[in-house]
Design a protein around this motif. Structure first.
Motif, short mmCIF file in Angstrom:
data_model
loop_
_atom_site.label_atom_id
_atom_site.label_comp_id
_atom_site.label_asym_id
_atom_site.label_seq_id
_atom_site.Cartn_x
_atom_site.Cartn_y
_atom_site.Cartn_z
N TYR A 1 0.83 -1.20 0.00
CA TYR A 1 0.00 0.00 0.00
C TYR A 1 0.86 1.25 0.00
N ALA A 2 0.44 2.24 -0.77
CA ALA A 2 1.14 3.52 -0.76
C ALA A 2 0.82 4.24 0.54
N GLU A 3 -0.37 4.01 1.02
CA GLU A 3 -0.82 4.72 2.22
C GLU A 3 -1.30 3.69 3.23
N THR A 4 -0.76 3.76 4.43
CA THR A 4 -1.27 2.88 5.48
C THR A 4 -1.66 3.74 6.67
N ALA A 5 -2.49 3.17 7.51
CA ALA A 5 -2.94 3.92 8.68
C ALA A 5 -2.99 2.95 9.84
N HIS A 6 -3.05 3.53 11.03
CA HIS A 6 -3.12 2.68 12.21
C HIS A 6 -4.55 2.19 12.42
N ARG B 1 -4.61 -5.30 -1.38
CA ARG B 1 -3.28 -5.82 -1.71
C ARG B 1 -3.02 -7.10 -0.94
N GLU C 1 -6.74 2.67 -3.25
CA GLU C 1 -5.96 1.55 -3.77
C GLU C 1 -6.81 0.28 -3.76
N GLY D 1 -5.48 4.48 3.53
CA GLY D 1 -4.83 3.55 4.44
C GLY D 1 -5.76 2.61 5.18
N HIS D 2 -7.05 2.75 4.96
CA HIS D 2 -7.98 1.87 5.65
C HIS D 2 -8.80 1.04 4.65
#
Lengths: 647, 230, 247
Positions: free
Chosen positions: B90-95, C103, C100, C72-73
């Protein structure tokens, strides 16, 4: 011209099905192995049929447009499934379920089919429990029930607000078991484009692989259509985005008659439309009417204050609220059938009492129920629905009432079938919402799940054997014949034509226009003028579509716009037939409300003398009008009467 | 039992059981250490008991095997999991809410713990049991291999060892906060109610282990600062 | 609202993908996230560009067809919902939103944001059923089931098979998905009969299809649109291990 033979067995109503089962032929296990069956669709009807046929030993090929059979729109059914178990000791019976269904359908369904449906309803519950469907239970460990519209008994079995999901997962699990065994082969992301007829019999289909765009041929000794309804003709409906009428429509164009296309169910409790960018409408389960009370303010000034957001609904005093369903229908109250509840909401909104900015909403209030039962009980019963409502509207329904408005939900009409569920094309069967048979002019809540599973588990597996017993000598269907060539050519030509236009409007833009025409003219209230207007406008729009639609991309790839365009092309023809059928039916019945035909109190006024028939349409070609056939509906067990939900 | 250990859950079972064994060892070692704080003699008696005696040697081998199995399977699992994750990330991840940092960094934490362990072996084991195994009577510092108390005193009088050991113990704390409840989850001894209980228990055990080990380090460090006061 | 969208575009499974940036304007906060993508696609078609492919169907959070990893989620930055239930009021004017596909090695991208989740079907085909044929079953009330068990079974059965658990797991593990099915059936007497066989067959298939090993991070539970608890994973572990120990 084919004549309609409904093949209803002779004898007393209660014995027809048993007698029929005893008389029809069966196929031996050795011969079943040699026979191929195609099933289109994997909702409750398709999945249960494919699984059951696989268990019997037939070679089944099952097709769906989603990435998995589990995604079929049956999954979204919330409230429950009816059965005449009489577990509640409230004097329910097969006859009462039959009677309620016939009456709920405003006496426009076929008695024999409905009775059979009620008869097998109990087996469905047994079957689902055995499959591991986690129905709601009482503390004693036995099954719980709740009430649904149009019934005075509690006969609805449920699994929270996800009954359809659980039933479909049960059928899907049975299907998976057969897929693992090899008796069923699954083709997800495949869309049927054409039916192939060889020597007058349904012998196969042409499909498009939605990922690669490849056009493929499949042959079989029988084809089962379980592709659902055509509510998405209206663009905005509670149907899933991909639900469509194309498989059924292609069969219609190949000679399967289409019955009662105008019978559309408008569901009373949906979240109101919020803007012109909206893509679909969300249903709030009918089960909510068990505990929710529907109202609008009595005073216009309160309506104004609500619209201007100067008042909250909870600010309006009890005596200033008009619980109009309880007022008009004391016996059934908030649990009147869907068509009645929808029209009553429309009546109040037309009279200027709609409670949101657009004036097209009424309240569904849980205040009384929360006071009586506590928030916890309500959360247990409807928690997921309340959460869904809050996520969409940003309003907490535990504190303020829900706003709801009717929306297109289900189509009672569909491909005409005989008692064996066979269409007018030999070897082509239609089950579930795709056929027309059981719900008349209005379907009762929790009956769609019942019908889909009844057809798939307990009716079709028997009746199809009768037909296939004559096919045991037929070899495997050869898919290289000229019939398959022609069908494939026709499908490819349609696709090429769509790409060749490269006009200015997107598919959705035209679909929205169609939806607007349908909702305004073929919606909750129809008149001769509106229906005629709809026909002219749809014809015009259809021309516009074929001259100005823009389909991007190519045919040989994952192309969602092409999928939509192919479906819209069919909706643009289907919509016209719906209007035409509505125009023909000069009466009001169930979901078909012709403004010209109503009682002084504004209830639907039937004309049993002239219209106690199923209107069955035959396709006669692109440029000629369809021909109307009539299947007279004979009522022997019930007495035709004006529906009364008042006392 | 066929193919149990080639299945994903079987591999996890190995992690769980070897982890449980190591936790038990930690608790044992911790109790032993505490003796050093109160009495050098008592501690040395234990050291003598656990010298190059046959039972202590077997114990050491089993322990080493436990560490090796835990570590090797951690590598296997990590590699397999990286593969399962796919090539493109992922280009962007979050908690994700409620997900502990430790749970997502167990391998890195474990690696720190192993490095700390190597240091610890160099500091103590090589100067005690190993000396005995080799048949010598005096280690490189000129101390008796059974005089553990003096060795502790010597080691933690050097501030950098104190810092390194505290980092090591902190990593161990993080590792245990996830690892301890995770081992119950893996063998299936968990449910909706016990989920929060085992997580709570994990925090308690990890904290007790950290405090007791750190206590020894700090007590001896402070003693070295003021040899006469305490 | 005006928004900048960073969207993964990939022509097909074999092609190399990359991010493209788009802008959408005048989006109402009441619009759903997927309706916002509909608007984008409509604009793209008018501009002569290819619309973005994404899976979706029921748009009421139950079919499990929609996916998307948003900022991101999995299913975006709201709790207990699917992407189709996400509304634009969760974002701010001027935001950049990164979108996205799921993945995971077991979920290859088919095109743009759509992935192939047929591995889930295969796992269920391996044993996610009770082996009863149609007909010949006992009366539905023949076996009483404690309400608590039925409720717990239903908690697990709420799984919609969307794949958010796999998408969000740093190990690409499908344990929550498998556990939900195994646990749901294990809590019912009807499902107990072939419980051992089911757990073994489904785990074996899951391993075979290249899903990772669960390390109990709990990220799956946090991102699951139906809030399915990892306590079901404990039950799967129990079912599987006790079955294996008996072999």
């Amino acid at each position: 011209m084919a004549t309609l033979d409904s093949k209803i067995p002779a004898g007393p109503l209660a014995e027809k099905w048993s007698k029929h089962k005893a008389e029809i032929k069966v196929v031996s296990p050795a011969n079943k192995r040699k026979l191929d069956i195609i099933v289109i669709g994997t909702g409750l009807g398709g999945a249960s049929a494919a699984a059951s046929l696989g268990e019997l030993g037939y070679n089944v090929k099952v097709f769906c447009i989603s990435d998995s059979p589990r995604r079929a729109h049956s999954i979204a059914a919330q409230g429950g499934i009816n059965a005449a178990k009489n577990y509640q000791n409230d004097n329910d019976s097969v006859f009462r379920l039959f009677y309620d269904t016939i009456k709920g359908g405003d006496y426009r369904a076929r008695e024999a089919n409905v009775y059979r449906l009620a008869e097998v309803s109990n087996s469905i519950i047994d079957q689902c429990v055995a499959q591991g469907v986690p129905f709601a239970r009482e503390y004693g460990g036995l099954l719980d029930n709740r009430s649904f519209g149009g019934a005075q008994v509690s006969r609805t079995f449920y699994a929270r607000g996800q009954t359809g999901q659980q039933l479909l997962l049960g059928a899907y699990a049975a299907l998976n078991r057969q897929i693992a065994k090899g008796s069923v082969k699954s083709f997800p992301r495949h869309e049927m484009l054409e039916l192939v007829i060889v020597d007058g019999k349904a012998r196969g289909i042409i499909t498009r692989n939605l990922v690669t765009g490849q056009i493929e041929r499949f042959g079989a000794h029988a084809v089962v259509l379980a592709s659902g309804g055509y509510g998405n003709t209206f663009f905005l409906s509670t149907n899933a985005m991909n639900s469509n009428g194309s498989a059924a429509w292609q069969c219609y164009k190949k000679g399967a008659f289409f019955a009662n296309p105008c019978f559309t169910q408008i569901h009373p409790t949906c979240i109101p439309v919020h803007g012109d960018q909206q893509s679909k409408l969300t249903l709030m389960s009918e089960s909510l009417r068990n505990d929710g009370r529907i109202w609008v303010p009595k005073k216009k000034e309160d309506v104004e204050a609500l619209r201007a957001k100067k008042k909250k609904p909870s600010d309006i005093a009890e005596e200033d609220r008009d619980y109009y369903l309880e007022r008009r229908y004391p016996a059934f109250g908030n649990l009147v059938p869907r068509d009645v509840a929808s029209r009553a909401a429309k009546e109040r909104c037309d009279a200027g009492f709609g409670v949101n900015e657009t004036g097209l909403a009424v309240f569904l209030d849980f205040k009384t129920a929360i006071e009586r039962l506590g928030e916890d009980v309500i959360r247990q019963r409807y928690g997921n629905l309340f959460q869904m409502y809050e996520k969409i509207t940003d309003v907490n329904p535990y504190h303020e009432p829900m706003m709801i408005y009717p929306a297109v939900h289900y189509t009672m009409g569909g491909i005409w079938v005989d008692y064996n569920l066979m269409t007018t094309i030999p070897g082509l069967y239609a089950i579930g919402e795709a056929n027309f048979s059981d719900h008349g002019a209005n379907r009762l809540g929790a009956s769609a799940l019942m019908q889909g599973l009844a057809d798939g588990y307990f009716v079709l597996p028997y009746t199809i054997g009768d037909y296939l017993s004559h096919e045991i000598q037929s070899p495997k269907v050869d898919t290289t014949t000229k019939e398959f060539d022609e069908a494939e050519k026709s499908a490819k030509a349609r696709i090429e034509k769509l790409f060749s236009i490269q006009g200015k409007q997107t598919v959705d833009e035209i679909h929205k226009k169609l939806g607007h025409i349908m909702w305004e003219n073929v919606g909750m209230a129809r008149t001769k003028e509106s229906l005629e207007k709809a026909i002219t406008e749809i014809q015009k729009l259809r021309k516009e579509f074929w001259a100005d639609v823009k389909v991007p991309g190519t045919a040989n790839e994952f192309n969602q716009e092409l999928e939509k365009a192919l479906r819209l092309a069919d909706f643009l023809e289907l919509g016209e037939l719906m209007a035409l059928d509505g125009l023909n039916r000069n009466e009001s019945c169930g979901g078909h409300f012709r403004v010209e035909y109503q009682t002084p109190e504004g209830e639907a006024l039937r004309d049993d003398e002239h219209y106690a028939y199923a209107a069955v349409w035959e396709y006669t070609g692109k440029d000629s009008a369809p021909v109307l056939h009539k299947e007279e509906l004979k009522f022997e067990a019930v007495h035709l009467a004006q529906r009364n939900y008042k006392d | 039992m066929s193919n149990l250990f080639t299945s994903s859950i079987g591999r996890k079972l190995i992690m769980s059981v070897s982890g449980a064994f190591l936790v038990l060892f930690l608790l044992f070692h911790m109790s032993m250490n505490l003796a050093a704080v109160f009495s050098a003699d008592a501690y040395n008696a234990i050291c003598e008991f656990l010298g190059a005696n046959w039972y202590a040697l077997i114990g050491t081998l089993v322990l080493a095997a436990g560490v090796a199995v835990h570590f090797i399977y951690a590598i296997i699992l990590t590699l397999r999991n990286r593969k399962a994750r796919g090539v493109i990330r992922y280009a962007e991840t979050a908690h994700e809410q409620g997900v502990s940092w430790a749970s997502k960094n167990m391998f890195v934490l474990g690696l720190i713990v192993v490095l700390g362990l190597l240091l610890h072996l160099f500091n103590f084991w090589s100067k005690m049991q190993l000396v005995e195994i080799l048949g010598q009577h005096e280690n490189s510092l000129g101390l008796s291999p059974t005089d553990g108390a003096a060795l502790i005193q010597y080691t933690f009088s050097q501030w950098y060892y104190v810092v390194l050991y505290l980092i090591w113990l902190a990593a161990l704390w993080f590792h245990l906060t996830h690892g301890f409840w995770s081992m119950f989850q893996t063998v299936g001894w968990n449910n909706q109610i016990w989920l929060s209980r085992t997580k709570c228990l994990a925090n308690i055990v990890a904290t007790v282990v950290f405090l007791c080990f750190a206590l020894v380090v700090l007590v001896f460090f402070f003693r070295s600062l003021c040899p006469y006061a305490c | 609202m005006n928004l900048k969208l960073k969207i993964w575009r990939q022509k097909d499974a074999k092609s190399k993908g990359g991010f493209e940036t788009y802008h959408v304007e005048n989006i109402s906060p009441d619009t759903s996230f997927l309706e916002m993508l509909d608007i984008l696609n409509n604009n793209l078609i008018h501009e002569g560009k290819e619309p973005v492919v994404f899976d979706h169907d029921c748009r009421e959070g139950i079919c499990g067809m929609c996916s998307l990893h948003i900022n991101g989620h999995a299913h975006g930055p709201d709790e207990d919902i699917t992407t189709c239930q996400l509304h634009m009021r969760k974002f701010h004017d001027g935001d950049t939103i990164t979108i996205e596909p799921w993945r995971s090695a077991a979920f290859p991208v088919i095109k743009d944001l759509a992935v192939d989740r047929s591995a889930f079907d295969k796992i269920l085909q391996a044993g996610g059923f009770i082996s009863v044929n149609t007909g010949g079953v006992p009366d539905a009330n023949a076996i009483p089931i404690p309400k608590k068990d039925a409720d717990e079974s239903m908690d697990a059965a709420a799984c919609i098979g969307c794949g958010a658990c796999v998408a969000t797991c740093k190990n690409g593990s499908a344990m929550l998905f498998v556990a939900a099915r195994v646990s749901s059936l294990a809590k019912l007497p009807q499902g107990r009969v072939e419980g051992a066989r089911r757990a073994k067959a489904m785990v074996a298939k899951m391993d075979e299809l290249g899903f990772g090993n669960c390390t109990n991070t709990g990220a799956c539970e946090a991102e699951c649109p139906k809030g399915i608890s990892i306590s079901h994973i404990a039950r799967l572990n129990r079912e599987f291990l006790s079955a294996k120990l008996k072999d």
